[in-house]
Design a protein around this motif. Structure first.
Motif, mmCIF file in Angstrom:
data_model
loop_
_atom_site.group_PDB
_atom_site.id
_atom_site.type_symbol
_atom_site.label_atom_id
_atom_site.label_comp_id
_atom_site.label_asym_id
_atom_site.label_seq_id
_atom_site.Cartn_x
_atom_site.Cartn_y
_atom_site.Cartn_z
ATOM 1 N N LYS A 1 18.977 -22.688 -32.782
ATOM 2 C CA LYS A 1 18.474 -21.511 -33.527
ATOM 3 C C LYS A 1 17.005 -21.260 -33.221
ATOM 4 C CE LYS A 1 21.612 -20.966 -37.389
ATOM 5 N NZ LYS A 1 22.048 -21.652 -38.589
ATOM 6 N N LYS A 2 16.250 -22.368 -33.127
ATOM 7 C CA LYS A 2 14.813 -22.254 -32.853
ATOM 8 C C LYS A 2 14.598 -21.569 -31.493
ATOM 9 C CE LYS A 2 10.669 -25.029 -32.175
ATOM 10 N NZ LYS A 2 10.206 -26.277 -31.601
ATOM 11 N N THR A 3 15.436 -21.935 -30.528
ATOM 12 C CA THR A 3 15.334 -21.365 -29.184
ATOM 13 C C THR A 3 15.611 -19.865 -29.213
ATOM 14 O OG1 THR A 3 15.948 -23.458 -28.199
ATOM 15 C CG2 THR A 3 16.267 -21.521 -26.843
ATOM 16 N N TYR A 4 16.631 -19.472 -29.952
ATOM 17 C CA TYR A 4 16.955 -18.045 -30.022
ATOM 18 C C TYR A 4 15.845 -17.258 -30.714
ATOM 19 C CZ TYR A 4 21.458 -18.410 -27.788
ATOM 20 O OH TYR A 4 22.433 -18.590 -26.841
ATOM 21 N N LYS A 5 15.173 -17.900 -31.674
ATOM 22 C CA LYS A 5 14.030 -17.262 -32.345
ATOM 23 C C LYS A 5 12.897 -17.045 -31.324
ATOM 24 C CE LYS A 5 11.565 -16.233 -36.221
ATOM 25 N NZ LYS A 5 11.796 -14.966 -36.898
ATOM 26 N N MET A 6 12.737 -18.021 -30.423
ATOM 27 C CA MET A 6 11.666 -17.925 -29.410
ATOM 28 C C MET A 6 11.925 -16.807 -28.396
ATOM 29 S SD MET A 6 11.037 -21.939 -28.633
ATOM 30 C CE MET A 6 9.915 -21.795 -27.236
ATOM 31 N N ILE A 7 13.170 -16.387 -28.294
ATOM 32 C CA ILE A 7 13.515 -15.343 -27.318
ATOM 33 C C ILE A 7 13.301 -13.938 -27.894
ATOM 34 C CG2 ILE A 7 15.476 -14.327 -26.056
ATOM 35 C CD1 ILE A 7 16.524 -17.123 -25.647
ATOM 36 N N GLU A 8 13.242 -13.862 -29.232
ATOM 37 C CA GLU A 8 13.047 -12.531 -29.839
ATOM 38 C C GLU A 8 11.831 -11.843 -29.240
ATOM 39 O OE1 GLU A 8 12.829 -12.506 -34.120
ATOM 40 O OE2 GLU A 8 14.581 -13.821 -34.277
ATOM 41 N N LYS A 9 11.935 -10.523 -29.081
ATOM 42 C CA LYS A 9 10.806 -9.798 -28.498
ATOM 43 C C LYS A 9 10.352 -8.672 -29.405
ATOM 44 C CE LYS A 9 12.755 -6.024 -26.062
ATOM 45 N NZ LYS A 9 12.718 -5.184 -24.904
ATOM 46 N N SER A 10 9.150 -8.211 -29.155
ATOM 47 C CA SER A 10 8.611 -7.066 -29.880
ATOM 48 C C SER A 10 9.144 -5.795 -29.199
ATOM 49 C CB SER A 10 7.080 -7.122 -29.774
ATOM 50 O OG SER A 10 6.550 -5.822 -29.826
#
Length: 310
Positions: free
Chosen positions: A50-59
């Protein structure tokens, strides 16, 4: 295609712990052409961290946007690429072959791939084959212990890489050896694909000098942007000096984005950024002591305006 190589490309380097979504959105708003996620473990992607997917989020501002992955197992990388295919808004996948950190190298990933060019070639071919994104790029160093960058970029070109970013040191050079821009220049001359120069590009003048000398198609800036994200504004606007009002505007935008993304705790997380932003200012140490005690975003914003607006 979203990336125009007819003019120099200004790229923010992935830096663990710094180039998160708030920071990337700020440099994007103020002049960066391309932003890239922090380095993502292909294993973590495949195991749905989950942490990894959060890191992929973009603006929403990040367009184009790349995700950088690290790994050494072809099958895991293939699966990671398929996971990324399911995520919209990613324009490219960047393979990390530059990270010198021992725990990454021990796994055969990062700069360790420069020791096994056959494997490196296969991994790039795998990304190219299975990715539905527009670009496949690779971030490398000059070599592992010796400079064989010309051989490496030729292999990457024939494996399907669309462009390559070169950090001008070998893995053994760490971050201390002097950057060999001559080697980047030779690599640029040896292939047809675009080459981005990286390494010790700490300010506006250095960026201009490196572009002129290497004839690279762009520069990637990492540590040179920490505490000075306006370097991208300077490059875009062609300005050697930045007005203090612009600096304040950028710092406040960064602060706003931190609160927006992390909630109130973003104020506490922002302290480390304020430490770097305040370097060279008179009264900086008193300011740092004061903000180290502040948790409330409203109070912190006032302090920022007082200190950087004076």
């Amino acid at each position: 295609m979203k990336i125009d190589f007819n003019k120099p490309l200004y790229v923010l380097a992935p830096l663990a712990g710094y180039t998160d979504l708030p920071f990337r959105s700020v440099v994007k708003r103020f002049g960066a052409d391309l932003t890239i996620s922090e380095m993502i473990s292909s294993n973590a992607l495949v195991y749905d961290s989950k942490k990894t997917y959060k890191m992929i989020e973009k603006s929403p501002l990040e367009d184009p946007y790349f995700v950088q992955i690290a790994g050494s197992d072809e099958n895991i990388i293939k699966e990671a690429v398929k996971r990324l295919n399911d995520i919209e808004g990613i324009d490219g996948i960047d393979l990390n072959c530059g990270c010198p950190v021992p725990k990454v190298v021990k796994q055969g990933a990062g700069s360790a791939l420069l020791n096994d060019l056959k494997k490196l070639s296969k991994i790039v071919e795998t990304i190219k084959k299975y990715s539905d994104k527009n670009y496949t790029s690779v971030k490398i160093r000059l070599g592992f212990t010796k400079n064989n960058v010309v051989e490496i970029v030729k292999i990457l070109e024939s494996s399907g890489a669309d462009f390559v970013t070169i950090h001008g040191r070998t893995r053994s050079g760490g971050f201390k050896a002097s950057v060999n821009y001559e080697a980047i220049k030779e690599a640029k001359e040896s292939v047809k694909i675009p080459i981005i120069a990286n390494g010790d590009i700490v300010d506006f003048n250095k960026a201009k000098e490196v572009l002129e000398f290497t004839k690279a198609d762009g520069v990637m800036i990492g540590r040179g942007a920490i505490g000075k994200p306006w370097i991208f504004y300077q490059l875009k606007e062609g300005k050697e000096f930045v007005d203090k009002d612009i600096k304040l505007k950028i710092i406040l935008e960064h602060f706003y984005q931190m609160i927006n993304f992390y909630g109130e705790y973003g104020a506490v997380m922002f302290r480390k950024h304020l430490h770097t932003y305040s370097k060279g200012y008179s009264g900086a140490s008193i300011f740092r002591d004061e903000i180290n005690k502040i948790k409330d975003p409203v109070t912190m914003r006032k302090k920022i305006e007082e200190f950087f607006g004076k």
